[in-house]
Design an enzyme around this catalytic site. Sequence first.
Site, PDB file in Angstrom:
ATOM      1  CG  HIS A 172      39.027  64.576 -82.070  1.00 51.22           C
ATOM      2  ND1 HIS A 172      39.096  64.877 -80.725  1.00 51.22           N
ATOM      3  CD2 HIS A 172      40.261  64.108 -82.413  1.00 51.22           C
ATOM      4  CE1 HIS A 172      40.309  64.614 -80.286  1.00 51.22           C
ATOM      5  NE2 HIS A 172      41.045  64.133 -81.279  1.00 51.22           N
ATOM      6  CG  HIS A 197      42.372  61.674 -83.801  1.00 50.41           C
ATOM      7  ND1 HIS A 197      43.010  62.871 -83.617  1.00 50.41           N
ATOM      8  CD2 HIS A 197      42.232  61.512 -85.148  1.00 50.41           C
ATOM      9  CE1 HIS A 197      43.268  63.414 -84.805  1.00 50.41           C
ATOM     10  NE2 HIS A 197      42.795  62.615 -85.735  1.00 50.41           N
ATOM     11  CG  ASP A 242      44.296  59.886 -78.749  1.00 51.00           C
ATOM     12  OD1 ASP A 242      43.592  60.046 -79.764  1.00 51.00           O
ATOM     13  OD2 ASP A 242      44.957  60.810 -78.230  1.00 51.00           O
ATOM     14  CG  HIS A 243      40.308  61.673 -78.081  1.00 48.93           C
ATOM     15  ND1 HIS A 243      40.135  62.723 -77.227  1.00 48.93           N
ATOM     16  CD2 HIS A 243      41.559  61.803 -78.598  1.00 48.93           C
ATOM     17  CE1 HIS A 243      41.240  63.474 -77.213  1.00 48.93           C
ATOM     18  NE2 HIS A 243      42.115  62.930 -78.046  1.00 48.93           N
ATOM     19  CG  HIS A 283      43.013  67.924 -83.554  1.00 47.04           C
ATOM     20  ND1 HIS A 283      44.373  67.764 -83.540  1.00 47.04           N
ATOM     21  CD2 HIS A 283      42.492  66.745 -83.098  1.00 47.04           C
ATOM     22  CE1 HIS A 283      44.665  66.547 -83.098  1.00 47.04           C
ATOM     23  NE2 HIS A 283      43.547  65.910 -82.829  1.00 47.04           N
ATOM     24  CG  ASP A 341      43.040  66.073 -78.999  1.00 53.34           C
ATOM     25  OD1 ASP A 341      42.760  66.064 -77.784  1.00 53.34           O
ATOM     26  OD2 ASP A 341      43.617  65.130 -79.576  1.00 53.34           O
ATOM     27  CG  HIS A 367      45.723  64.997 -75.013  1.00 54.41           C
ATOM     28  ND1 HIS A 367      46.164  63.697 -74.951  1.00 54.41           N
ATOM     29  CD2 HIS A 367      45.003  65.104 -76.155  1.00 54.41           C
ATOM     30  CE1 HIS A 367      45.728  63.039 -76.015  1.00 54.41           C
ATOM     31  NE2 HIS A 367      45.018  63.874 -76.770  1.00 54.41           N
TER      32      HIS A 367
HETATM   33 ZN   LIG Z   1      43.190  64.048 -81.633  1.00 55.31          ZN
END
Ligand SMILES: [Zn+2]
Length: 243
Positions: free
Chosen positions: A62, A64, A66-67, A116, A135, A173
């Site tokens: 996805h 985001h 941080d990914h 999410h 996530d 995570h």
């Molecule tokens: Zn995320």
Amino acid sequence: MRFAPHATLDVMMITTIQYGDNLIYLLCRERRWTVIDPGSARAVVFALEKHGATLEQILITHPHGDHTAGVAMLKKQYACPVAGPPGDYGVDHVRHDGEIFRSAGTVIHVLGVPGHTDHDLAYYLSAQEAVFTGDTLFAAGCGRVIRGGMQTLWRSLARLQSLPDSTLVYGGHDYTLDNLEFAAVMFPHHDAIRERLDTARRLIDNGRSCLPSTIAEEKRTNPFLLCRDLEAFRRLRTRKDGW
Ligand SMILES: [Zn+2]
């Protein structure tokens, strides 16, 4: 940055790179390397250089930051394509639910698991019985509903639960301890949750990882999968948001 020991599954090597809060996964079979959710390029390059390897593909669950923060630099360094949901993170091949493709020398099934975000994808490796859930599903937890809606996430979690019990679960995570502490408060008389919490504490005290888990373990002790209906799930997810 921490590198977990390698796991070999059906001659598939799965390397977990812990980068801050995020888990980046490197998959390799038949000397073909794929990375899932590179939140850092540097950590991935470092791991690949240790093996004298080059990257063939980048997969994203996805979009985001941080990914995906490492995508641009990795793409430039290895000239490799990026596959994943729609987004402005540099995707070359937009993937959809139900598609099947080859990467890391194996067959990968795309599962649409939104909730999410609008377009979360999970990657299921049927030969290795492993699923990368981003996530959407974590060990003993699930992602927050940011864009997709409670009912959408609820359905996506049901879908992941329908995978074979022995499937290894690799989430985006490692919030396992926090998730289990929450679960133990919400389900105070649930022996299996208490046992899993004790095991997780022991593993962490010994510097070991709690991951991967399995679908069977999640069905038994993940508080979000224990909810009997959508209303209970909605209440629990809201409680966790304020935890
Ligand atoms: Zn995320």
